[in-house]
Scaffold this active site. Sequence first.
Site, mmCIF file in Angstrom:
data_model
loop_
_atom_site.group_PDB
_atom_site.id
_atom_site.type_symbol
_atom_site.label_atom_id
_atom_site.label_comp_id
_atom_site.label_asym_id
_atom_site.label_seq_id
_atom_site.Cartn_x
_atom_site.Cartn_y
_atom_site.Cartn_z
ATOM 1 N N TRP A 5 -7.539 -13.638 11.400
ATOM 2 C CA TRP A 5 -7.600 -12.167 11.508
ATOM 3 C C TRP A 5 -9.014 -11.663 11.751
ATOM 4 O O TRP A 5 -9.213 -10.622 12.356
ATOM 5 C CB TRP A 5 -6.983 -11.522 10.258
ATOM 6 C CG TRP A 5 -7.812 -11.591 8.999
ATOM 7 C CD1 TRP A 5 -7.905 -12.641 8.142
ATOM 8 C CD2 TRP A 5 -8.643 -10.556 8.453
ATOM 9 N NE1 TRP A 5 -8.747 -12.339 7.091
ATOM 10 C CE2 TRP A 5 -9.208 -11.067 7.253
ATOM 11 C CE3 TRP A 5 -8.960 -9.244 8.855
ATOM 12 C CZ2 TRP A 5 -10.075 -10.306 6.457
ATOM 13 C CZ3 TRP A 5 -9.821 -8.487 8.062
ATOM 14 C CH2 TRP A 5 -10.368 -9.017 6.883
ATOM 15 N N THR B 208 -0.803 -0.565 5.637
ATOM 16 C CA THR B 208 -0.265 0.791 5.479
ATOM 17 C C THR B 208 -1.042 1.679 4.501
ATOM 18 O O THR B 208 -0.478 2.611 3.941
ATOM 19 C CB THR B 208 1.218 0.719 5.053
ATOM 20 O OG1 THR B 208 1.317 -0.021 3.823
ATOM 21 C CG2 THR B 208 2.058 0.056 6.118
ATOM 22 N N GLU B 209 -2.339 1.421 4.340
ATOM 23 C CA GLU B 209 -3.129 2.324 3.498
ATOM 24 C C GLU B 209 -2.958 3.775 3.982
ATOM 25 O O GLU B 209 -2.796 4.690 3.187
ATOM 26 C CB GLU B 209 -4.618 1.963 3.548
ATOM 27 C CG GLU B 209 -4.995 0.725 2.762
ATOM 28 C CD GLU B 209 -4.971 -0.541 3.596
ATOM 29 O OE1 GLU B 209 -4.240 -0.592 4.607
ATOM 30 O OE2 GLU B 209 -5.684 -1.504 3.229
ATOM 31 N N ASP C 65 -2.963 -0.800 12.374
ATOM 32 C CA ASP C 65 -3.356 0.336 11.531
ATOM 33 C C ASP C 65 -4.599 1.037 12.066
ATOM 34 O O ASP C 65 -4.966 2.089 11.564
ATOM 35 C CB ASP C 65 -3.594 -0.114 10.074
ATOM 36 C CG ASP C 65 -4.628 -1.231 9.945
ATOM 37 O OD1 ASP C 65 -4.760 -2.039 10.890
ATOM 38 O OD2 ASP C 65 -5.300 -1.287 8.893
ATOM 39 N N TYR D 290 -4.495 -5.323 15.197
ATOM 40 C CA TYR D 290 -4.311 -4.562 13.957
ATOM 41 C C TYR D 290 -3.751 -3.178 14.290
ATOM 42 O O TYR D 290 -4.429 -2.318 14.854
ATOM 43 C CB TYR D 290 -5.626 -4.465 13.176
ATOM 44 C CG TYR D 290 -5.732 -5.573 12.134
ATOM 45 C CD1 TYR D 290 -5.188 -6.829 12.395
ATOM 46 C CD2 TYR D 290 -6.338 -5.361 10.904
ATOM 47 C CE1 TYR D 290 -5.260 -7.840 11.446
ATOM 48 C CE2 TYR D 290 -6.418 -6.372 9.949
ATOM 49 C CZ TYR D 290 -5.868 -7.606 10.228
ATOM 50 O OH TYR D 290 -5.930 -8.601 9.291
ATOM 51 N N ARG E 284 0.842 -1.204 0.000
ATOM 52 C CA ARG E 284 0.000 0.000 0.000
ATOM 53 C C ARG E 284 0.875 1.251 0.000
ATOM 54 O O ARG E 284 0.578 2.239 -0.649
ATOM 55 C CB ARG E 284 -0.950 0.000 1.199
ATOM 56 C CG ARG E 284 -2.253 -0.747 0.954
ATOM 57 C CD ARG E 284 -2.061 -2.180 0.458
ATOM 58 N NE ARG E 284 -3.297 -2.881 0.258
ATOM 59 C CZ ARG E 284 -3.892 -3.619 1.201
ATOM 60 N NH1 ARG E 284 -3.335 -3.784 2.398
ATOM 61 N NH2 ARG E 284 -5.024 -4.229 0.937
ATOM 62 N N HIS F 261 -6.663 -9.752 -4.143
ATOM 63 C CA HIS F 261 -5.599 -8.773 -3.876
ATOM 64 C C HIS F 261 -4.485 -8.822 -4.926
ATOM 65 O O HIS F 261 -3.324 -8.586 -4.607
ATOM 66 C CB HIS F 261 -5.008 -8.999 -2.478
ATOM 67 C CG HIS F 261 -5.914 -8.534 -1.371
ATOM 68 N ND1 HIS F 261 -5.998 -7.211 -0.969
ATOM 69 C CD2 HIS F 261 -6.769 -9.226 -0.573
ATOM 70 C CE1 HIS F 261 -6.869 -7.105 0.032
ATOM 71 N NE2 HIS F 261 -7.364 -8.314 0.284
ATOM 72 N N ASP G 246 -7.054 -14.036 1.460
ATOM 73 C CA ASP G 246 -8.099 -13.235 2.101
ATOM 74 C C ASP G 246 -8.919 -12.448 1.081
ATOM 75 O O ASP G 246 -8.435 -12.098 0.009
ATOM 76 C CB ASP G 246 -7.482 -12.261 3.115
ATOM 77 C CG ASP G 246 -6.453 -11.343 2.465
ATOM 78 O OD1 ASP G 246 -5.683 -11.825 1.592
ATOM 79 O OD2 ASP G 246 -6.402 -10.150 2.814
ATOM 80 N N GLU G 247 -10.148 -12.148 1.478
ATOM 81 C CA GLU G 247 -11.010 -11.169 0.799
ATOM 82 C C GLU G 247 -11.055 -11.359 -0.719
ATOM 83 O O GLU G 247 -11.052 -10.386 -1.472
ATOM 84 C CB GLU G 247 -10.531 -9.751 1.132
ATOM 85 C CG GLU G 247 -10.627 -9.446 2.610
ATOM 86 C CD GLU G 247 -10.098 -8.062 2.986
ATOM 87 O OE1 GLU G 247 -10.799 -7.359 3.722
ATOM 88 O OE2 GLU G 247 -8.999 -7.695 2.568
ATOM 89 N N ASP H 168 0.103 -6.766 -3.378
ATOM 90 C CA ASP H 168 -1.313 -6.445 -3.174
ATOM 91 C C ASP H 168 -1.789 -5.651 -4.379
ATOM 92 O O ASP H 168 -1.033 -5.482 -5.347
ATOM 93 C CB ASP H 168 -1.513 -5.669 -1.859
ATOM 94 C CG ASP H 168 -2.857 -6.007 -1.209
ATOM 95 O OD1 ASP H 168 -3.889 -5.842 -1.885
ATOM 96 O OD2 ASP H 168 -2.864 -6.439 -0.045
HETATM 97 C C1 ACM Z 1 -6.695 -8.850 6.024
HETATM 98 O O1 ACM Z 1 -6.736 -7.953 6.873
HETATM 99 N N1 ACM Z 1 -7.369 -8.748 4.888
HETATM 100 C C2 ACM Z 1 -5.940 -10.074 6.271
#
Ligand code: ACM
Length: 643
Positions: free
Chosen positions: A427, A499-500, A454, A452, A191, A294, A360-361, A220
């Site tokens: 997570w 780190t967005e 962040d 987390y 990011r 991602h 993920d996602e 990513d």
């Molecule tokens: C994540 O926070 N998508 C692993």
Amino acid sequence: MNQHKGLRNNFISFIMKNLFLFSFFIMGLFPGENIAQIRDISIIPEPVHIVNGKGEFILDKQTVIIAPLDDTALNQLAHMFVQWLAPATGFDLKIKSEARSSEKQVRLALNGSLRDVKDGEGYALEVTTRSITLTARHAGGIFYGLQTLRQLLPSAVEKKMVQSASWIIPAVRITDYPRFGWRGLLLDVSRHFFSKAFVKTYIDQMARYKYNVLHWHLTDDQGWRIEIKAFPKLTEVGAWRVPRMGQWWTYDQPRKDEEATDGGFYTQEDIKEIVAYARERNIAVLPEIDVPGHSLAAIAAYPYLSATGYIYPVNPGSKFYNILDNTLNPADERVYEFLDKVFEEVAALFPNEYIHIGGDECTKTFWRKSAEVQAFMQQKGIKNENELQSYFIKRVETILKKKGKKLIGWDEILEGGLAPEATVMSWRGMTGGIEAAKQGHKVVMTPAQKAYLDLYQGDPALEPDTYSMLRLKTSYQWNPVPDSVNPSLVLGGQGNLWTESVPTGRHAEYMTWPRGLALAEVFWSPEAKQNWTHFQQKLEPHFNRLEAAEINYSRAAFDILADVKRDEKNKLFVSLSTDIDDLKIYYTFNNTNPDSFSNEYNGQPVEIPEGIYQLRAVAFKNNIAVGKILIINREDLEKRAKK
Ligand code: ACM
């Protein structure tokens, strides 16, 4: 006679009055476990066993470091220790294989049969007035003993210029070893890209607090950061995006013909250098190549990797999820050939037994829309997209096995069925970890709600823009082993720095410390030694140490957090809190800065008067303001109540 009696009575009354202080004096004569604070010993993470001795060792320029000649690792550690001390002390300490018993010495020694230190990473440290002896079964233990020794020195030892301090180390006996073998921090370099120099700095900071895994999130949607020789466009194209300033997820989409100038990547030589640097500090680097979701940066470089095959630029932080296809095509053999070659190079670069494959996602939108993917599912008898994801992960596991590596992935890899030997990184809370452990799989716990880094660490009115909330105390008061789980399956835990909203190394540090201090203690210290009250007392000395070392950190734990609610009569109430105990909170509603003569908050919600302009609140300790003034306008208080 009378005079004597009077003297004795005075003496007795003096003793009675000072009995409390006297008891501390007695405790000083008979040192024991409980008086670490009196001697100002402040070690994070808290050691397993610590017994104070009498007196102190004073490190001076004649002190010699002793390490066996034939042990390269110990000699390297001795050199590292000398280098840590040099800038502030001005000493160039000699390293020898033996010393006269009359010489002041710091002796490093391995002893394979050392007791009470468990295995690999434990150590025994004894400081007397004449000598310091550090023993461990392995070099990793010596490394951690040296970190503890560093923390026993005055914080001025961290300064980069020569200091005129007395380098006192209190006499002490410590035996220590970690609770978990996996004590990680994740650094997301996709990011935002972080230089090789910063990654080393971050490794140094982790090492101070006995972390041993750097989870390196290398790929990513917003950037591919690792050179892969078989696929040069991954970094020629995938490492670069158009520059944007402002708020992440609100950035404009890249415009046609706009140059992608923001980014960077690590060459394979850079990676070897970082892996070696980390290994010298007892840190294993865990590479993550995040698939099948991602993956927009990889798809930007090689559009054939997605089922849609569209040509996109690398995402600069604008909204795209479920709009652009960032998923690899699980129906295309070329994708598995690509992954085979990528993981071939990754496996050769990282000695870690694990490779993290993300998982993920992964949005299923585009797999559902793709005729090719749907036909593939039918042909293979795959019933739904979760099963398809599971099929994909299992194929990736087979690829990794061929390269001698084990697969670890985010908890979504449970969906549709876990790959046979997968380890799960949990997570989305600890549920995924619990489920995986129930199926007999190993897990690493890193629930967003606890780990987390962040997330906001203080009131959003006072902190740089991000999302959700994770306060220091919440990170500290966390047990990574749920009751329902076989503890031997929990390898450990990890703090994750996405780190967005972290554009610089300094801000990465700010977000990491002190929550990283709390997690270090959660992962290293025995539960019985974890104590929030004691941890709070250790914070200020460690803040001094971080400051001396020029490491950024946050004091948000001393700031006020405001929570606003509406009652059934539609009246607004505000609750104020700090993470740190025993602070007094003062507030005003009259546009003046609160001081210790203002309204003191008594722990109960306060009604917000009609028509006010602002709430102002600040925390005090011993009549001195210790945090930032929190200022929230009325409309923002109302907005908070709606949430
Ligand atoms: C994540 O926070 N998508 C692993």
